[in-house]
Structures are given as C-alpha cells and as structure tokens.
Design a protein around this motif. Sequence first.
Motif, mmCIF file in Angstrom:
data_model
loop_
_atom_site.group_PDB
_atom_site.id
_atom_site.type_symbol
_atom_site.label_atom_id
_atom_site.label_comp_id
_atom_site.label_asym_id
_atom_site.label_seq_id
_atom_site.Cartn_x
_atom_site.Cartn_y
_atom_site.Cartn_z
ATOM 1 N N THR A 1 -27.661 -51.143 18.000
ATOM 2 C CA THR A 1 -28.768 -50.209 17.818
ATOM 3 C C THR A 1 -29.442 -49.971 19.160
ATOM 4 O OG1 THR A 1 -29.114 -50.960 15.553
ATOM 5 C CG2 THR A 1 -30.945 -49.784 16.606
ATOM 6 N N PRO B 1 -35.291 -46.317 20.816
ATOM 7 C CA PRO B 1 -35.695 -44.948 20.479
ATOM 8 C C PRO B 1 -35.749 -44.074 21.731
ATOM 9 C CG PRO B 1 -37.142 -46.553 19.437
ATOM 10 C CD PRO B 1 -36.282 -47.312 20.411
ATOM 11 N N THR C 1 -33.212 -42.700 17.126
ATOM 12 C CA THR C 1 -32.584 -43.989 17.406
ATOM 13 C C THR C 1 -31.147 -43.938 16.932
ATOM 14 O OG1 THR C 1 -34.698 -45.113 17.113
ATOM 15 C CG2 THR C 1 -32.717 -46.480 16.999
ATOM 16 N N THR D 1 -27.547 -45.836 16.041
ATOM 17 C CA THR D 1 -26.930 -47.088 15.625
ATOM 18 C C THR D 1 -25.446 -46.841 15.441
ATOM 19 O OG1 THR D 1 -28.930 -47.824 14.503
ATOM 20 C CG2 THR D 1 -26.873 -48.905 13.864
ATOM 21 N N ARG E 1 -31.050 -41.433 13.820
ATOM 22 C CA ARG E 1 -32.082 -41.389 12.774
ATOM 23 C C ARG E 1 -33.439 -41.082 13.390
ATOM 24 N NH1 ARG E 1 -30.012 -43.170 8.093
ATOM 25 N NH2 ARG E 1 -28.161 -44.480 8.190
ATOM 26 N N ASP E 2 -34.276 -40.439 12.583
ATOM 27 C CA ASP E 2 -35.652 -40.199 13.017
ATOM 28 C C ASP E 2 -36.496 -41.406 12.616
ATOM 29 O OD1 ASP E 2 -36.407 -39.953 10.299
ATOM 30 O OD2 ASP E 2 -36.433 -37.765 10.369
ATOM 31 N N PRO E 3 -37.786 -41.432 12.963
ATOM 32 C CA PRO E 3 -38.620 -42.608 12.668
ATOM 33 C C PRO E 3 -38.748 -42.938 11.184
ATOM 34 C CG PRO E 3 -39.663 -41.293 14.376
ATOM 35 C CD PRO E 3 -38.502 -40.483 13.844
ATOM 36 N N THR E 4 -38.491 -41.972 10.297
ATOM 37 C CA THR E 4 -38.563 -42.262 8.857
ATOM 38 C C THR E 4 -37.275 -42.902 8.347
ATOM 39 O OG1 THR E 4 -37.644 -40.155 8.067
ATOM 40 C CG2 THR E 4 -40.030 -40.217 8.537
ATOM 41 N N GLY E 5 -36.246 -42.953 9.211
ATOM 42 C CA GLY E 5 -34.955 -43.493 8.799
ATOM 43 C C GLY E 5 -33.981 -42.434 8.329
ATOM 44 N N ALA E 6 -34.426 -41.187 8.289
ATOM 45 C CA ALA E 6 -33.547 -40.104 7.845
ATOM 46 C C ALA E 6 -32.487 -39.808 8.909
ATOM 47 C CB ALA E 6 -34.362 -38.839 7.562
ATOM 48 N N ALA E 7 -31.255 -39.627 8.442
ATOM 49 C CA ALA E 7 -30.164 -39.296 9.356
ATOM 50 C C ALA E 7 -30.351 -37.876 9.875
ATOM 51 C CB ALA E 7 -28.827 -39.430 8.653
ATOM 52 N N SER F 1 -24.622 -37.646 12.072
ATOM 53 C CA SER F 1 -23.703 -38.760 11.872
ATOM 54 C C SER F 1 -22.385 -38.419 12.540
ATOM 55 C CB SER F 1 -23.454 -39.003 10.382
ATOM 56 O OG SER F 1 -24.668 -39.217 9.695
#
Length: 133
Positions: free
Chosen positions: A14, A17, A88, A90, A112-118, A121
């Motif tokens: 990972t 950011p 970020t 991974t 991914r953005d800060p909300t975890g949304a892709a 990919s």
Amino acid sequence: MSTDNADDHVVVVTGDPVTVTAEVVARVAEAVGAPSGEVPATLAAALTAPVQRAVMEHPDLRIDLSRTLHTAQSSVHHRPIAVGDVLTATATVTGVRSARGGRMIGFDTVLRDPTGAAVQSLSSALLTAEVEG
C-alpha cells in the motif's frame, strides 16, 4: 509505503496517499500527448507505479526483471481522476503458478479515494523465469 506478506504468495503493498495536482496532470498529459487541461486516463499508471514496482521487487516473489515479460494489462475506470483527488494505491498479488519453466504472477492494483471507493482498478500478469532463491 507498507508491505504485507502473510505467506509465500500473499504480497500486499500500500502506497502513501497522493494528491493529484494540476502540475502532475500537466506533466503526464504532455508525456502522453493528451490535450492540455484534460486529465489523461493513463494518469493512474503514474500514480500506481511505485506500488507495482514494490511488488515486482518484493524478495518473496524472486522476480528478475531482465528475465520477465509483462503478458497482460487491463483496467477499469470507476470514475474519472480529478485535480484535488487524494488517492492511495494498493497492489495485491492474486496468484503465482508454474508455467513453462518459469512462473506466472498476477497482481491487481486499486486506486482508492479517502472513503475507500475504487477510482481505478488495474490487473497485470507477468511471466518470469524461475530464479533460485
């Protein structure tokens, strides 16, 4: 950047950011010949390169890049990348198997953005010669 390896073939890297700036967009756009002011779809490649490199350099995978062929690449754009995004990357090894005197290594990289949304990919596959290790 952090690296996890729970067993011989599970490698997860990972990155830190990264904020997408107008300067980064302009440099990538110029490099790929994209129109000025547009965020090129290929920006993700520049943003994910450090974690992909870390996967390929991971000692558990024993990859000799001078004896490696990048055999496949695909990507899914979940939404456009925009100036101001904090993303970020991974990278996760999805499989290692023997193939023709070498190994096939697959890995997925997700921005991914800060909300975890892709946001994007990417899937990659490498064919690498067997390296003693």
